[in-house]
Design an enzyme around this catalytic site. Structure first.
Site, PDB file in Angstrom:
ATOM      1  N   ASN A 175     -20.191  -8.238 -18.595  1.00  0.00           N
ATOM      2  CA  ASN A 175     -19.278  -8.143 -19.735  1.00  0.00           C
ATOM      3  C   ASN A 175     -18.023  -7.345 -19.375  1.00  0.00           C
ATOM      4  O   ASN A 175     -16.905  -7.712 -19.746  1.00  0.00           O
ATOM      5  CB  ASN A 175     -20.006  -7.491 -20.916  1.00  0.00           C
ATOM      6  CG  ASN A 175     -19.122  -7.452 -22.140  1.00  0.00           C
ATOM      7  OD1 ASN A 175     -18.694  -8.490 -22.643  1.00  0.00           O
ATOM      8  ND2 ASN A 175     -18.803  -6.243 -22.599  1.00  0.00           N
ATOM      9  N   THR A 176     -18.220  -6.270 -18.628  1.00  0.00           N
ATOM     10  CA  THR A 176     -17.076  -5.410 -18.256  1.00  0.00           C
ATOM     11  C   THR A 176     -16.152  -6.139 -17.291  1.00  0.00           C
ATOM     12  O   THR A 176     -14.922  -6.098 -17.441  1.00  0.00           O
ATOM     13  CB  THR A 176     -17.607  -4.098 -17.630  1.00  0.00           C
ATOM     14  OG1 THR A 176     -18.453  -3.473 -18.594  1.00  0.00           O
ATOM     15  CG2 THR A 176     -16.479  -3.164 -17.252  1.00  0.00           C
ATOM     16  N   LYS A 223       0.329  -8.014  -2.555  1.00  0.00           N
ATOM     17  CA  LYS A 223      -0.974  -7.473  -2.943  1.00  0.00           C
ATOM     18  C   LYS A 223      -0.792  -6.083  -3.538  1.00  0.00           C
ATOM     19  O   LYS A 223      -0.220  -5.185  -2.908  1.00  0.00           O
ATOM     20  CB  LYS A 223      -1.893  -7.383  -1.723  1.00  0.00           C
ATOM     21  CG  LYS A 223      -3.283  -6.856  -2.061  1.00  0.00           C
ATOM     22  CD  LYS A 223      -4.245  -7.074  -0.901  1.00  0.00           C
ATOM     23  CE  LYS A 223      -4.329  -5.906   0.040  1.00  0.00           C
ATOM     24  NZ  LYS A 223      -5.244  -4.839  -0.392  1.00  0.00           N
ATOM     25  N   ARG A 244      -2.296  -8.888  12.713  1.00  0.00           N
ATOM     26  CA  ARG A 244      -1.188  -8.211  13.399  1.00  0.00           C
ATOM     27  C   ARG A 244      -0.398  -9.243  14.185  1.00  0.00           C
ATOM     28  O   ARG A 244      -0.989 -10.050  14.904  1.00  0.00           O
ATOM     29  CB  ARG A 244      -1.727  -7.155  14.379  1.00  0.00           C
ATOM     30  CG  ARG A 244      -2.358  -5.957  13.694  1.00  0.00           C
ATOM     31  CD  ARG A 244      -1.277  -5.136  12.993  1.00  0.00           C
ATOM     32  NE  ARG A 244      -1.807  -4.020  12.235  1.00  0.00           N
ATOM     33  CZ  ARG A 244      -2.113  -4.066  10.938  1.00  0.00           C
ATOM     34  NH1 ARG A 244      -1.985  -5.179  10.253  1.00  0.00           N
ATOM     35  NH2 ARG A 244      -2.536  -2.989  10.310  1.00  0.00           N
ATOM     36  N   ASP A 282       0.844  -1.200   0.000  1.00  0.00           N
ATOM     37  CA  ASP A 282       0.000   0.000   0.000  1.00  0.00           C
ATOM     38  C   ASP A 282       0.874   1.241   0.000  1.00  0.00           C
ATOM     39  O   ASP A 282       1.004   1.940   1.012  1.00  0.00           O
ATOM     40  CB  ASP A 282      -0.944  -0.033   1.210  1.00  0.00           C
ATOM     41  CG  ASP A 282      -1.960  -1.152   1.098  1.00  0.00           C
ATOM     42  OD1 ASP A 282      -2.407  -1.434  -0.031  1.00  0.00           O
ATOM     43  OD2 ASP A 282      -2.302  -1.746   2.125  1.00  0.00           O
ATOM     44  N   HIS A 315     -16.470  -4.645  -9.765  1.00  0.00           N
ATOM     45  CA  HIS A 315     -17.919  -4.637  -9.534  1.00  0.00           C
ATOM     46  C   HIS A 315     -18.551  -3.825 -10.661  1.00  0.00           C
ATOM     47  O   HIS A 315     -18.567  -2.593 -10.629  1.00  0.00           O
ATOM     48  CB  HIS A 315     -18.218  -3.997  -8.170  1.00  0.00           C
ATOM     49  CG  HIS A 315     -19.642  -4.133  -7.720  1.00  0.00           C
ATOM     50  ND1 HIS A 315     -20.062  -3.740  -6.476  1.00  0.00           N
ATOM     51  CD2 HIS A 315     -20.733  -4.618  -8.340  1.00  0.00           C
ATOM     52  CE1 HIS A 315     -21.362  -3.977  -6.333  1.00  0.00           C
ATOM     53  NE2 HIS A 315     -21.793  -4.509  -7.482  1.00  0.00           N
ATOM     54  N   ASP A 316     -19.043  -4.518 -11.676  1.00  0.00           N
ATOM     55  CA  ASP A 316     -19.625  -3.820 -12.837  1.00  0.00           C
ATOM     56  C   ASP A 316     -20.512  -4.827 -13.574  1.00  0.00           C
ATOM     57  O   ASP A 316     -20.725  -5.938 -13.080  1.00  0.00           O
ATOM     58  CB  ASP A 316     -18.487  -3.277 -13.729  1.00  0.00           C
ATOM     59  CG  ASP A 316     -18.902  -2.018 -14.491  1.00  0.00           C
ATOM     60  OD1 ASP A 316     -20.010  -2.017 -15.070  1.00  0.00           O
ATOM     61  OD2 ASP A 316     -18.115  -1.057 -14.527  1.00  0.00           O
ATOM     62  N   ASP A 376      -5.847  -6.572  -6.071  1.00  0.00           N
ATOM     63  CA  ASP A 376      -7.026  -6.313  -5.236  1.00  0.00           C
ATOM     64  C   ASP A 376      -7.729  -5.040  -5.698  1.00  0.00           C
ATOM     65  O   ASP A 376      -7.601  -3.986  -5.084  1.00  0.00           O
ATOM     66  CB  ASP A 376      -6.577  -6.207  -3.771  1.00  0.00           C
ATOM     67  CG  ASP A 376      -7.756  -6.062  -2.810  1.00  0.00           C
ATOM     68  OD1 ASP A 376      -8.886  -6.447  -3.176  1.00  0.00           O
ATOM     69  OD2 ASP A 376      -7.540  -5.550  -1.696  1.00  0.00           O
ATOM     70  N   LEU A 377      -8.454  -5.153  -6.819  1.00  0.00           N
ATOM     71  CA  LEU A 377      -9.176  -3.990  -7.354  1.00  0.00           C
ATOM     72  C   LEU A 377     -10.685  -4.126  -7.162  1.00  0.00           C
ATOM     73  O   LEU A 377     -11.432  -3.246  -7.551  1.00  0.00           O
ATOM     74  CB  LEU A 377      -8.823  -3.779  -8.837  1.00  0.00           C
ATOM     75  CG  LEU A 377      -7.328  -3.518  -9.111  1.00  0.00           C
ATOM     76  CD1 LEU A 377      -7.079  -3.375 -10.614  1.00  0.00           C
ATOM     77  CD2 LEU A 377      -6.835  -2.278  -8.372  1.00  0.00           C
ATOM     78  N   LYS A 378     -11.118  -5.215  -6.582  1.00  0.00           N
ATOM     79  CA  LYS A 378     -12.537  -5.422  -6.214  1.00  0.00           C
ATOM     80  C   LYS A 378     -13.487  -5.051  -7.349  1.00  0.00           C
ATOM     81  O   LYS A 378     -14.366  -4.197  -7.206  1.00  0.00           O
ATOM     82  CB  LYS A 378     -12.875  -4.644  -4.937  1.00  0.00           C
ATOM     83  CG  LYS A 378     -12.035  -5.065  -3.736  1.00  0.00           C
ATOM     84  CD  LYS A 378     -12.477  -4.355  -2.466  1.00  0.00           C
ATOM     85  CE  LYS A 378     -11.709  -4.813  -1.249  1.00  0.00           C
ATOM     86  NZ  LYS A 378     -10.274  -4.432  -1.238  1.00  0.00           N
ATOM     87  N   THR A 434     -15.517  -5.029   5.867  1.00  0.00           N
ATOM     88  CA  THR A 434     -15.522  -5.062   7.344  1.00  0.00           C
ATOM     89  C   THR A 434     -15.756  -3.672   7.931  1.00  0.00           C
ATOM     90  O   THR A 434     -16.002  -3.547   9.121  1.00  0.00           O
ATOM     91  CB  THR A 434     -14.217  -5.656   7.900  1.00  0.00           C
ATOM     92  OG1 THR A 434     -13.135  -5.011   7.255  1.00  0.00           O
ATOM     93  CG2 THR A 434     -14.148  -7.146   7.675  1.00  0.00           C
ATOM     94  N   ARG A 471       1.221  -2.903   6.853  1.00  0.00           N
ATOM     95  CA  ARG A 471       2.140  -2.028   7.590  1.00  0.00           C
ATOM     96  C   ARG A 471       3.062  -2.696   8.608  1.00  0.00           C
ATOM     97  O   ARG A 471       4.199  -2.240   8.738  1.00  0.00           O
ATOM     98  CB  ARG A 471       1.335  -0.895   8.229  1.00  0.00           C
ATOM     99  CG  ARG A 471       0.785   0.058   7.181  1.00  0.00           C
ATOM    100  CD  ARG A 471      -0.364   0.879   7.674  1.00  0.00           C
ATOM    101  NE  ARG A 471      -1.544   0.061   7.881  1.00  0.00           N
ATOM    102  CZ  ARG A 471      -2.708   0.542   8.321  1.00  0.00           C
ATOM    103  NH1 ARG A 471      -2.830   1.812   8.621  1.00  0.00           N
ATOM    104  NH2 ARG A 471      -3.740  -0.279   8.469  1.00  0.00           N
TER     105      ARG A 471
END
Ligand code: C5P
Length: 235
Positions: free
Chosen positions: A70-71, A35, A181, A13, A66-67, A62-64, A121, A211
């Protein structure tokens, strides 16, 4: 005995490829999978993924997605072409969208794992209600988890708390758990955290750690400590 490195994912990240490469070099052989999420991908685009793959690392994209089906199917095709190892879609996109994702993956790279995100979450029952879902969070997690697995997804992203319930859905599937953690570490902004050993015990197949590793003075040492905790070996 299994190699715990197969089950540790380090979250990159950061906002530049240079920063990501610095982390990867510092972690060294202690992790195999990284990731790449919205931040790094938005900043650097697919080249950062290509570079990781060509250096022998596995990438969890990790782009999640949601469309419309077809896309999403087309995006998965592109991601599969980049050589990613795992990627995420939102289970709330529905059965047709999930099928489009799993079918595209199967066409281009059958080894690509499609993981579905159920309920973020960060959402509680009141927030679920506000978007029209009148059910306890866990019910919705289980409903979407079952939908995703029926559509051919190879796994789910879930907290350790959810993992033990999701295991009851039965089949062999991956459970990828963030918010982990190492015992005794700073929790940062993660509210509900588990240790690596707790996540393994709950049934997670993989843990995502950002992190605690990427911000450590000694990222390789930190990663090794986590691997030991995953094995249940005292440090
Ligand atoms: O730095 P940290 O270990 O908290 O990073 C966790 C990673 O997992 C981040 O990339 C974050 O976006 C992701 N994540 C999470 N909690 C979720 C889903 C994803 O922390 N419920």
């Amino acid at each position: 005995m299994y190699d715990p490195r197969e089950r540790l994912i380090v979250a990159l990240d950061v906002s530049s490829a240079a920063a990501a490469q610095k982390i990867v070099a510092a972690v060294g052989e202690s992790a195999l999978t990284y990731k790449v999420g919205m931040q790094l991908y938005t900043a650097e685009g697919p080249q950062v993924v290509r570079d990781l793959v060509s250096s022998g690392r596995r990438v969890f994209l990790d782009l999640k997605y949601h469309d419309i089906p077809n896309t999403v199917g087309s995006a998965v095709r592109e991601a599969a072409g980049l050589g990613v190892h795992m990627l995420t879609v939102q289970a709330a996109g529905g059965s047709k969208m999930l099928r489009a994702a799993t079918e595209s993956a199967r066409d281009v790279n059958p080894a690509l794992k499609i993981l579905a995100v159920t309920v973020l979450t960060s959402m509680d029952e009141a927030e679920l209600n506000s978007v029209g879902v009148h059910a306890p969070v866990l019910d919705q997690v289980l409903r979407l988890g079952a939908l995703a697995l029926a559509a051919g997804c190879q796994g789910l992203v879930a907290s350790a708390q959810e993992a033990s319930e999701l295991k009851k859905l039965g089949k062999e599937f991956l459970i990828v758990t963030p918010g982990v953690r190492p015992a005794g570490a700073d929790h940062g902004d993660q509210a509900r955290v588990v240790t690596p050993a707790e996540a393994m015990k709950a049934g997670s197949s993989h843990i995502v750690v950002g992190r605690p590793i990427t911000g450590a003075k000694d990222p390789a040492g930190e990663a090794k400590g986590i691997l030991e905790q995953m094995c249940g070996v005292a440090r």
